[in-house]
Scaffold this motif. Structure first.
Motif, PDB file in Angstrom:
ATOM      1  N   GLN A 100       0.797  -1.219   0.000  1.00  0.00           N
ATOM      2  CA  GLN A 100       0.000   0.000   0.000  1.00  0.00           C
ATOM      3  C   GLN A 100       0.833   1.274   0.000  1.00  0.00           C
ATOM      4  OE1 GLN A 100      -2.665  -0.449   3.360  1.00  0.00           O
ATOM      5  NE2 GLN A 100      -4.067  -1.782   2.215  1.00  0.00           N
ATOM      6  N   GLN A 101       2.006   1.236   0.652  1.00  0.00           N
ATOM      7  CA  GLN A 101       2.761   2.479   0.804  1.00  0.00           C
ATOM      8  C   GLN A 101       4.237   2.369   0.400  1.00  0.00           C
ATOM      9  OE1 GLN A 101       1.532   2.753   4.876  1.00  0.00           O
ATOM     10  NE2 GLN A 101       3.389   1.817   5.685  1.00  0.00           N
ATOM     11  N   GLY A 102       4.639   1.180  -0.037  1.00  0.00           N
ATOM     12  CA  GLY A 102       5.995   1.014  -0.525  1.00  0.00           C
ATOM     13  C   GLY A 102       7.023   0.660   0.525  1.00  0.00           C
ATOM     14  N   HIS A 103       6.631   0.669   1.785  1.00  0.00           N
ATOM     15  CA  HIS A 103       7.553   0.333   2.864  1.00  0.00           C
ATOM     16  C   HIS A 103       6.748  -0.042   4.109  1.00  0.00           C
ATOM     17  CE1 HIS A 103       6.545   4.560   3.689  1.00  0.00           C
ATOM     18  NE2 HIS A 103       6.719   4.235   4.958  1.00  0.00           N
ATOM     19  N   ALA A 104       7.437  -0.616   5.088  1.00  0.00           N
ATOM     20  CA  ALA A 104       6.806  -0.940   6.372  1.00  0.00           C
ATOM     21  C   ALA A 104       7.785  -0.623   7.493  1.00  0.00           C
ATOM     22  CB  ALA A 104       6.411  -2.415   6.431  1.00  0.00           C
ATOM     23  N   THR A 105       7.234  -0.182   8.606  1.00  0.00           N
ATOM     24  CA  THR A 105       8.039   0.089   9.803  1.00  0.00           C
ATOM     25  C   THR A 105       7.514  -0.785  10.931  1.00  0.00           C
ATOM     26  OG1 THR A 105       8.413   2.381   9.125  1.00  0.00           O
ATOM     27  CG2 THR A 105       8.830   1.839  11.433  1.00  0.00           C
ATOM     28  N   ILE A 106       8.432  -1.501  11.568  1.00  0.00           N
ATOM     29  CA  ILE A 106       8.031  -2.433  12.613  1.00  0.00           C
ATOM     30  C   ILE A 106       8.835  -2.203  13.887  1.00  0.00           C
ATOM     31  CG2 ILE A 106       7.330  -4.160  10.923  1.00  0.00           C
ATOM     32  CD1 ILE A 106       9.913  -5.680  11.477  1.00  0.00           C
ATOM     33  N   VAL A 107       8.245  -2.585  15.008  1.00  0.00           N
ATOM     34  CA  VAL A 107       8.920  -2.566  16.306  1.00  0.00           C
ATOM     35  C   VAL A 107       9.009  -4.011  16.783  1.00  0.00           C
ATOM     36  CG1 VAL A 107       8.736  -1.878  18.723  1.00  0.00           C
ATOM     37  CG2 VAL A 107       8.145  -0.250  16.929  1.00  0.00           C
ATOM     38  N   ILE A 108      10.192  -4.400  17.246  1.00  0.00           N
ATOM     39  CA  ILE A 108      10.427  -5.780  17.652  1.00  0.00           C
ATOM     40  C   ILE A 108      10.821  -5.843  19.122  1.00  0.00           C
ATOM     41  CG2 ILE A 108      11.793  -7.860  17.265  1.00  0.00           C
ATOM     42  CD1 ILE A 108      10.058  -7.309  14.930  1.00  0.00           C
ATOM     43  N   ALA A 109      10.147  -6.711  19.865  1.00  0.00           N
ATOM     44  CA  ALA A 109      10.482  -6.952  21.267  1.00  0.00           C
ATOM     45  C   ALA A 109      11.415  -8.144  21.372  1.00  0.00           C
ATOM     46  CB  ALA A 109       9.210  -7.203  22.078  1.00  0.00           C
ATOM     47  N   THR A 110      11.863  -8.404  22.589  1.00  0.00           N
ATOM     48  CA  THR A 110      12.767  -9.510  22.848  1.00  0.00           C
ATOM     49  C   THR A 110      12.204 -10.349  23.996  1.00  0.00           C
ATOM     50  OG1 THR A 110      14.048  -8.075  24.313  1.00  0.00           O
ATOM     51  CG2 THR A 110      14.788  -8.256  22.020  1.00  0.00           C
ATOM     52  N   GLY A 111      13.043 -11.153  24.613  1.00  0.00           N
ATOM     53  CA  GLY A 111      12.604 -11.963  25.745  1.00  0.00           C
ATOM     54  C   GLY A 111      12.082 -13.322  25.316  1.00  0.00           C
ATOM     55  N   ALA A 112      11.803 -14.147  26.324  1.00  0.00           N
ATOM     56  CA  ALA A 112      11.385 -15.523  26.079  1.00  0.00           C
ATOM     57  C   ALA A 112      10.079 -15.612  25.298  1.00  0.00           C
ATOM     58  CB  ALA A 112      11.262 -16.270  27.407  1.00  0.00           C
ATOM     59  N   SER A 113       9.208 -14.613  25.450  1.00  0.00           N
ATOM     60  CA  SER A 113       7.901 -14.663  24.784  1.00  0.00           C
ATOM     61  C   SER A 113       8.014 -14.585  23.272  1.00  0.00           C
ATOM     62  CB  SER A 113       7.007 -13.522  25.290  1.00  0.00           C
ATOM     63  OG  SER A 113       7.512 -12.262  24.875  1.00  0.00           O
ATOM     64  N   GLN A 114       9.149 -14.109  22.771  1.00  0.00           N
ATOM     65  CA  GLN A 114       9.294 -13.895  21.328  1.00  0.00           C
ATOM     66  C   GLN A 114      10.096 -14.983  20.618  1.00  0.00           C
ATOM     67  OE1 GLN A 114       7.529 -11.189  20.062  1.00  0.00           O
ATOM     68  NE2 GLN A 114       6.899 -11.036  22.202  1.00  0.00           N
ATOM     69  N   PHE A 115      10.563 -15.995  21.345  1.00  0.00           N
ATOM     70  CA  PHE A 115      11.388 -17.032  20.710  1.00  0.00           C
ATOM     71  C   PHE A 115      10.713 -17.619  19.478  1.00  0.00           C
ATOM     72  CE2 PHE A 115      13.628 -18.281  24.953  1.00  0.00           C
ATOM     73  CZ  PHE A 115      14.512 -17.232  24.802  1.00  0.00           C
ATOM     74  N   GLU A 116       9.528 -18.177  19.679  1.00  0.00           N
ATOM     75  CA  GLU A 116       8.826 -18.845  18.577  1.00  0.00           C
ATOM     76  C   GLU A 116       8.315 -17.847  17.545  1.00  0.00           C
ATOM     77  OE1 GLU A 116       9.020 -21.506  22.014  1.00  0.00           O
ATOM     78  OE2 GLU A 116       8.301 -19.454  21.797  1.00  0.00           O
ATOM     79  N   VAL A 117       7.907 -16.671  17.989  1.00  0.00           N
ATOM     80  CA  VAL A 117       7.388 -15.657  17.071  1.00  0.00           C
ATOM     81  C   VAL A 117       8.457 -15.267  16.053  1.00  0.00           C
ATOM     82  CG1 VAL A 117       6.559 -13.287  16.876  1.00  0.00           C
ATOM     83  CG2 VAL A 117       5.702 -14.756  18.704  1.00  0.00           C
ATOM     84  N   LEU A 118       9.634 -14.893  16.524  1.00  0.00           N
ATOM     85  CA  LEU A 118      10.691 -14.465  15.616  1.00  0.00           C
ATOM     86  C   LEU A 118      11.249 -15.639  14.814  1.00  0.00           C
ATOM     87  CD1 LEU A 118      12.599 -11.844  17.794  1.00  0.00           C
ATOM     88  CD2 LEU A 118      10.801 -11.476  16.105  1.00  0.00           C
ATOM     89  N   GLY A 119      11.298 -16.812  15.463  1.00  0.00           N
ATOM     90  CA  GLY A 119      11.766 -17.987  14.746  1.00  0.00           C
ATOM     91  C   GLY A 119      10.911 -18.307  13.543  1.00  0.00           C
TER      92      GLY A 119
END
Length: 254
Positions: free
Chosen positions: A30-49
């Motif tokens: 829609q806009q040619g780019h995306a901006t994201i914010v990424i967290a860390t910690g144990a809760s994000q292991f599977e999400v980022l993987g």
């Protein structure tokens, strides 16, 4: 706020990654780019993987921002969130740019530099979690719900610091830094879409307070209920203290 009940951490990671990828692809279309914010910690292991495996994302059109970081830790420290993000996300995708919060640099200068960049963009997606004390990023209770500064220097309470020891990031409480740089609550809420992943029994009380209480700075994550674009994803373990009435309102996935 939409609330999803996943069977376990694996199902949570698959669901969040799939839907996060859709948000990113749509923003780029829609806009040619995306901006994201990424967290860390144990809760994000599977999400980022799972996110780094998603097909069809033009990572060269994506800019990333770091959610929070300990003050005083170098990027090669085992508990550094800069290291975590590089090892689990940034080194796996050809992202255009990632704005790291380096903990061993002057925190005020870091806040000014990265905060200025953040204020000049729109966040399409934020991937976050909540703490055992219901903190959002490193905004421990009582959280500042009012400041519009993009990043803050915050004091970490003992419950937050003990969680880091319990998860194995540090050997003892005395090893955990007492201050951090954190994205502010209001800055997180500026994201168009927020996926908040909260697995494990240790977070059950925080999930219960978030869903079944009012919006309260003593329960920082409760502010997410004001954001129509937020999806809270919990698993059976983190949902274990919810009332039957609340559980009946959840959307189950497998």
């Amino acid at each position: 706020m939409r609330t999803i009940l996943a069977a376990d951490r694996t199902a949570m990671g698959h669901w969040v990654a799939k839907h996060a990828a859709e948000v990113i692809r749509t923003a780029i279309q829609q806009q040619g780019h995306a901006t994201i914010v990424i967290a860390t910690g144990a809760s994000q292991f599977e999400v980022l993987g799972e996110l780094v495996k998603q097909p069809g994302i033009d990572w060269g059109s994506v800019t990333g921002f770091h959610l929070d970081e300990y003050i005083g830790l170098s990027a090669d420290h085992p508990a550094s969130f800069c290291r975590y993000l590089k090892e689990r996300f940034v080194d796996h995708v050809p992202i255009s740019k990632f704005n790291f919060l380096y903990g061993d640099q002057d925190p005020k200068q870091t806040i000014d530099t990265i905060g200025s960049a953040l204020q000049n963009t729109t966040i399409d997606l934020a991937l976050v979690g909540i703490g055992e004390n219901a903190h959002l990023a490193f905004n421990d209770p009582p959280a500042d719900f009012d400041t519009t500064d993009p990043y803050l220097i915050v004091k970490l309470d003992e419950a937050c610091r003990m969680q880091q020891v319990g998860e194995g990031w540090f050997a003892s409480l005395s090893d955990v830094p007492t201050e951090a740089i954190s994205m502010s609550v209001q800055q997180i809420l500026k994201a168009k879409r927020i996926f908040c992943s909260v697995p494990d029994a240790q977070k059950a009380n925080a999930v219960c307070q978030t869903l079944q209480g009012g919006i309260d700075p003593m329960v920082p994550a409760s502010i997410l209920k004001q954001h129509d674009g937020t999806t809270l994803i919990i698993d059976k373990a983190s949902a274990s203290q919810l009332s039957e009435e609340t559980r009946n309102e959840l959307e189950p996935i497998t």
